[in-house]
Enzyme design. Structure first.
Site, short mmCIF file in Angstrom:
data_model
loop_
_atom_site.label_atom_id
_atom_site.label_comp_id
_atom_site.label_asym_id
_atom_site.label_seq_id
_atom_site.Cartn_x
_atom_site.Cartn_y
_atom_site.Cartn_z
N PRO A 96 0.77 -1.24 0.00
CA PRO A 96 0.00 0.00 0.00
C PRO A 96 0.81 1.30 0.00
O PRO A 96 0.24 2.38 0.08
CB PRO A 96 -0.77 -0.11 1.32
CG PRO A 96 0.19 -0.79 2.23
CD PRO A 96 0.87 -1.82 1.34
N CYS A 97 2.13 1.22 -0.10
CA CYS A 97 2.95 2.43 0.14
C CYS A 97 2.62 3.60 -0.78
O CYS A 97 2.75 4.75 -0.36
CB CYS A 97 4.44 2.10 0.10
SG CYS A 97 5.02 1.55 -1.50
N ARG A 98 2.16 3.36 -2.00
CA ARG A 98 1.86 4.48 -2.91
C ARG A 98 0.37 4.63 -3.19
O ARG A 98 -0.03 5.46 -4.01
CB ARG A 98 2.63 4.30 -4.21
CG ARG A 98 4.15 4.36 -3.98
CD ARG A 98 4.97 4.62 -5.20
NE ARG A 98 4.60 5.85 -5.86
CZ ARG A 98 4.37 5.95 -7.17
NH1 ARG A 98 4.49 4.91 -7.96
NH2 ARG A 98 4.04 7.11 -7.70
#
Length: 174
Positions: free
Chosen positions: A130-132
């Site tokens: 989910p980082c971006r």
């Protein structure tokens, strides 16, 4: 540009509201999404969908169960899934990568599609990192009618999860 313009995050109540709206649309379309509610604690509810696909390489029938879960850390939806062969055995990480992203490099795969503990079920699942996500959702353009439809439409195709175009129609305007 402000942080709000470059990132789109959700609170837990917003995620739950969007999930219930998504579920209403799913029922309207006779699709088989369901809302699993472990309890009323944050974030113990998630959307679940299952489908079977044929593996082109081995000709096996693969059963995939997808979960759209709220990430408390990132404050965005996350896509988790498990893939099982017809005999019930779980696809390992390598087999999953080969099935869903055969052309990606290993270093890219470690950043995109990894095995993580499911935040509600506490079992290993594959997950799109989910980082971006908040950044990508913010770049979508005009405000989404339902951020989960937008999220699944953007991320789902990477793991053979494709929503019907009917999810994007506003039936009240037809």
């Amino acid at each position: 540009m402000s942080d709000a313009e470059t990132h789109k995050t959700l609170t837990w109540p917003e995620f739950l509201k969007e999930a219930k709206q998504f579920l209403d649309k799913s029922h309207e379309l006779n699709d088989n999404w369901e809302l699993v509610e472990k309890d009323d604690q944050e974030p113990n509810s998630f959307l679940r969908y299952s489908q079977k696909i044929k593996c082109k390489v081995s000709n096996d029938l693969i059963n995939i169960e997808y979960h759209i879960v709220y990430s408390v850390s990132y404050q965005v939806p996350m896509l988790y899934f498990q893939a099982h062969r017809s005999d019930g055995s779980l696809l390992d990480v390598e087999a999953t990568w080969s099935l869903f992203m055969p052309d990606a490099s290993r270093s890219d795969l470690y950043e995109m599609l990894t095995q993580m503990e499911h935040p509600v079920l506490f079992r290993p699942f594959m997950a799109l990192h989910p980082c971006r996500t908040s950044e990508i959702l913010a770049q979508f353009g005009r405000k989404s009618e339902n951020i989960l439809i937008t999220f699944i439409s953007l991320y789902g195709p990477y793991v053979k999860l494709n929503l019907s175009n009917s999810y994007g129609l506003d039936c009240s305007k037809i």
